[in-house]
Design a protein around this motif. Sequence first.
Motif, short mmCIF file in Angstrom:
data_model
loop_
_atom_site.label_atom_id
_atom_site.label_comp_id
_atom_site.label_asym_id
_atom_site.label_seq_id
_atom_site.Cartn_x
_atom_site.Cartn_y
_atom_site.Cartn_z
N GLY A 144 0.80 -1.20 0.00
CA GLY A 144 0.00 0.00 0.00
C GLY A 144 0.84 1.26 0.00
O GLY A 144 2.05 1.24 -0.13
N ALA A 145 0.17 2.41 0.15
CA ALA A 145 0.83 3.70 0.08
C ALA A 145 1.57 4.01 1.37
O ALA A 145 1.12 3.71 2.46
CB ALA A 145 -0.20 4.79 -0.21
N VAL A 146 2.73 4.64 1.22
CA VAL A 146 3.51 5.06 2.39
C VAL A 146 2.81 6.23 3.07
O VAL A 146 2.68 6.27 4.29
CB VAL A 146 4.93 5.43 1.97
N HIS A 147 2.37 7.20 2.29
CA HIS A 147 1.64 8.35 2.82
C HIS A 147 0.21 8.32 2.30
O HIS A 147 -0.04 7.99 1.13
CB HIS A 147 2.30 9.66 2.41
N ALA A 148 -0.73 8.69 3.17
CA ALA A 148 -2.14 8.65 2.81
C ALA A 148 -2.64 9.98 2.26
O ALA A 148 -3.80 10.09 1.86
CB ALA A 148 -2.98 8.26 4.03
N SER A 149 -1.77 10.99 2.24
CA SER A 149 -2.20 12.30 1.78
C SER A 149 -1.01 13.06 1.20
O SER A 149 0.08 12.51 1.04
CB SER A 149 -2.82 13.08 2.95
N THR A 150 -1.23 14.33 0.90
CA THR A 150 -0.23 15.19 0.27
C THR A 150 1.14 15.08 0.94
O THR A 150 1.24 15.09 2.17
CB THR A 150 -0.69 16.65 0.34
N ILE A 151 2.19 14.97 0.13
CA ILE A 151 3.55 15.02 0.66
C ILE A 151 4.03 16.45 0.50
O ILE A 151 4.24 16.95 -0.61
CB ILE A 151 4.48 14.04 -0.09
N TRP A 152 4.22 17.11 1.64
CA TRP A 152 4.55 18.53 1.66
C TRP A 152 6.04 18.80 1.61
O TRP A 152 6.46 19.84 1.12
CB TRP A 152 3.99 19.19 2.93
N SER A 153 6.84 17.89 2.17
CA SER A 153 8.23 18.25 2.41
C SER A 153 9.17 17.09 2.18
O SER A 153 8.81 15.92 2.34
CB SER A 153 8.40 18.77 3.85
N LEU A 154 10.41 17.43 1.81
CA LEU A 154 11.47 16.46 1.60
C LEU A 154 12.73 16.95 2.30
O LEU A 154 13.01 18.16 2.33
CB LEU A 154 11.77 16.28 0.10
N GLY A 155 13.49 16.01 2.84
CA GLY A 155 14.79 16.32 3.43
C GLY A 155 15.78 15.24 3.05
O GLY A 155 15.47 14.05 3.17
N LEU A 156 16.95 15.63 2.57
CA LEU A 156 17.94 14.67 2.11
C LEU A 156 19.13 14.69 3.05
O LEU A 156 19.61 15.77 3.44
CB LEU A 156 18.39 15.02 0.69
N SER A 157 19.62 13.50 3.42
CA SER A 157 20.78 13.42 4.31
C SER A 157 22.01 13.95 3.59
O SER A 157 22.07 13.97 2.35
CB SER A 157 21.01 11.97 4.74
N PRO A 158 23.03 14.37 4.34
CA PRO A 158 24.23 14.94 3.70
C PRO A 158 24.88 14.02 2.68
O PRO A 158 25.37 14.47 1.65
CB PRO A 158 25.15 15.21 4.89
N GLY A 159 24.88 12.70 2.92
CA GLY A 159 25.48 11.77 1.98
C GLY A 159 24.59 11.43 0.81
O GLY A 159 25.03 10.79 -0.15
N GLY A 160 23.33 11.81 0.87
CA GLY A 160 22.41 11.58 -0.22
C GLY A 160 21.91 10.16 -0.36
O GLY A 160 21.40 9.77 -1.41
N VAL A 161 22.04 9.35 0.69
CA VAL A 161 21.57 7.96 0.61
C VAL A 161 20.32 7.74 1.45
O VAL A 161 19.79 6.62 1.49
CB VAL A 161 22.66 6.96 1.04
#
Length: 306
Positions: A144-161
Amino acid sequence: AFEPIAQLEGHENEIKCLAWNTTGSLLASCGRDKTIWIWECFLPGTIGGNESMTAEYSRAEGDADQGGEFECLAVLQGHDGDVKSIVFGPSHSQWGEGEEVLFSASYDNSIKVWAEESGDWYCAATLGASDSLPQSMPTVETGGAVHASTIWSLGLSPGGVRLFSGSDDGSMAIWKMYTAAERKILFPRASDIVACSTDGLWKCVGKLPDAHSSYAIFSIACAPSRAGHGRIVSGGGDNCINIYREEATPADGGSSSDAPKFALEAVADDAHDGDVNCVKWHPMDGTCLVSCGDDGTVKMWKYRRG
């Protein structure tokens, strides 16, 4: 003083987010028109920029095109709703030919990974479902879906993994990048969904279902590597700022890269008189945070580890 030196036009209406790549040679914009625009930057001091061309020279010419500051490389279409957030990250030589990929989050509850091949940008992956997870991850739904509604934000770790996503449903998901070699061993079924046999894979490996109770998470930021503590900060519709730390290593029954565990370490209740729209770590000082909210204020915060 600030003054405009260029104006970029093309989106049909409200623009939600901007992101530079690491070298400053590319700028991405996204908006309510469901599109993402990628602009090549020719400003002085950037790759491809003319070092001898100054902003004063460009203005003196009386023509924005004379300076050639920005050129649209691509208009990306694929989301079925507003595109809320974008961020560039390293490709790790797993998608396309370019050194970087672009992540986008949308009102359609999905995240897309965009890559570049022979000068053309394309959708390399769509992140939304949590199937094909290792059996050692009991805390994450296996379908199933990870999120049930709008995804508002993203954050990436310094190493990008590692990628973090925040949703209108109040949950925060943790995604891990697997190389193509790892994918073939750990997720053989995923070969049916990747665009190319040499592509890596992003999978949801953890989730904080009530990161901000039932309130939207409008912003997520990972501490810079020089901060030395790896904390995650988020701001939400509950007017709060939360800081999370990753728990101890697997030997202590704690976190691992395939099954990360994060604990809430600090909360600034009523950080703003309204939604907290954005939070950012200082790029050099791991004890400093800045936030802004619906109350029209920008606040600086001092973070001290317990």
